[in-house]
Design an enzyme around this catalytic site. Structure first.
Site, PDB file in Angstrom:
ATOM      1  N   VAL A 204      -0.541 -10.043   8.098  1.00 58.09           N
ATOM      2  CA  VAL A 204       0.073 -11.401   7.933  1.00 58.09           C
ATOM      3  C   VAL A 204       0.166 -12.041   9.200  1.00 58.09           C
ATOM      4  CG1 VAL A 204       1.139 -10.520   5.847  1.00 58.09           C
ATOM      5  CG2 VAL A 204       2.542 -10.067   7.877  1.00 58.09           C
TER       6      VAL A 204
ATOM      7  N   LYS B 218      15.045  -9.546   9.521  1.00 58.54           N
ATOM      8  CA  LYS B 218      15.490  -9.540   8.173  1.00 58.54           C
ATOM      9  C   LYS B 218      16.827 -10.215   7.823  1.00 58.54           C
ATOM     10  CE  LYS B 218      12.678  -6.266   6.747  1.00 58.54           C
ATOM     11  NZ  LYS B 218      11.784  -6.669   5.760  1.00 58.54           N
TER      12      LYS B 218
ATOM     13  N   TYR C  94      14.539  -5.488  14.358  1.00 61.04           N
ATOM     14  CA  TYR C  94      14.436  -5.539  12.815  1.00 61.04           C
ATOM     15  C   TYR C  94      15.431  -6.162  12.022  1.00 61.04           C
ATOM     16  CZ  TYR C  94      13.356  -3.151   8.360  1.00 61.04           C
ATOM     17  OH  TYR C  94      13.408  -2.920   7.123  1.00 61.04           O
TER      18      TYR C  94
ATOM     19  N   ASN D 136       0.605  -1.165   0.011  1.00 62.37           N
ATOM     20  CA  ASN D 136       0.042   0.160   0.031  1.00 62.37           C
ATOM     21  C   ASN D 136       0.758   1.360  -0.015  1.00 62.37           C
ATOM     22  OD1 ASN D 136       0.710  -0.691   2.426  1.00 62.37           O
ATOM     23  ND2 ASN D 136      -0.644   0.748   3.480  1.00 62.37           N
ATOM     24  N   ARG D 137       2.373   1.113  -0.056  1.00 64.12           N
ATOM     25  CA  ARG D 137       3.011   2.367  -0.109  1.00 64.12           C
ATOM     26  C   ARG D 137       4.588   2.076  -0.054  1.00 64.12           C
ATOM     27  NH1 ARG D 137       3.740   4.146   6.626  1.00 64.12           N
ATOM     28  NH2 ARG D 137       4.412   2.308   7.098  1.00 64.12           N
TER      29      ARG D 137
ATOM     30  N   ARG E 217      -2.779  -3.981   5.530  1.00 62.00           N
ATOM     31  CA  ARG E 217      -3.217  -4.168   7.056  1.00 62.00           C
ATOM     32  C   ARG E 217      -4.491  -3.245   7.494  1.00 62.00           C
ATOM     33  NH1 ARG E 217       0.661  -4.663  11.878  1.00 62.00           N
ATOM     34  NH2 ARG E 217       0.863  -2.601  11.507  1.00 62.00           N
TER      35      ARG E 217
END
Length: 239
Positions: free
Chosen positions: A54, A149, A145, A11-12, A34
């Protein structure tokens, strides 16, 4: 040939640029979000916007059924949905750590597992996972984070080994500093400090990341699997 493409977190930013790149190439594209309203760009490009968190397996299943009803089984999956909860380890709540891993790592497991059910039967598929240069380098205040990743690299390479014999590739794109709405909010001093570490001296455009994703999903990359492709201006070279 038009393919059924699903981009999570589309969405972005990077996700929207990826969805747009596939749509402009003539693919049937669905993107997940979401919360909030679907981006106008998605509607203009003819992308199907689907609600999906998710971290919720039932929502993932519903999203896939909606996409399959509209576009057919997903042939190209771009797993991009992710969150941040930045804080130094000494001050990081356990929930900040587990929430990031549940979205960024376990969430990718959920969407990949559901996609490969159909890909295995078709004996063809393309999976591209969006990681980050932070996952290779580490970053103060982003232990959660970075861990999520970095975990994506091991996950994707394991999937590549498992599903290669079925004609399915699984690769990773690791962006560095990308010019998005989020990075636009940084102070000039923060931007200068980050970009000062980039050999090319600038941030990436989201379209540049999208181009790397499209390449890995193309027939030109049919013999590439288990790869980590950095799109970081040289920031993480050697890692």
């Amino acid at each position: 040939m038009s393919r059924s493409v699903l981009v999570t977190g589309g969405n972005r930013g990077i996700g929207l640029a990826v969805a747009g790149a596939f749509a402009q190439a003539g693919d049937r594209v669905a993107l997940t979000l979401r919360s909030g309203e679907p981006p106008r760009t998605a509607a203009r490009l003819g992308c199907l916007a689907v609600r999906c968190d998710v971290t919720d397996a039932e929502q993932v299943e519903r999203a896939y059924k909606e996409v399959e009803a509209a576009h057919g089984p997903v042939e190209v999956l771009v797993a991009n949905a992710g969150i941040t909860r930045d804080r130094l380890v000494l001050r990081m709540a356990e929930k900040d750590f587990t929430d990031v891993l549940d979205t960024n790592l376990t969430g990718v497991f959920r969407v990949v597992k559901r996609a490969v059910e159909e890909m295995v039967d078709a004996r063809w598929g393309r999976i591209v996972v969006i990681s980050s240069a932070v996952g290779l380098l580490g970053a103060a205040g982003q232990a959660n984070y970075a861990a999520s990743k970095a975990g994506l690299v091991g996950f994707a390479r394991s999937v590549a080994r498992e599903l290669g014999p079925r004609g399915i590739t699984c690769n990773v794109v690791a962006p560095g500093f990308v010019e998005t709405d989020m990075t636009a909010e940084l102070h000039d001093r923060q931007r200068s400090a980050m970009l000062g570490k980039v050999p090319l001296g600038r941030g990436a455009q989201a379209d540049e990341v999208a181009a790397a994703v499209r390449f890995l999903a193309s027939e030109d990359a049919a013999y590439i699997t288990g790869a980590v492709l950095p799109v970081d201006g040289g920031l993480g070279m050697g890692h």
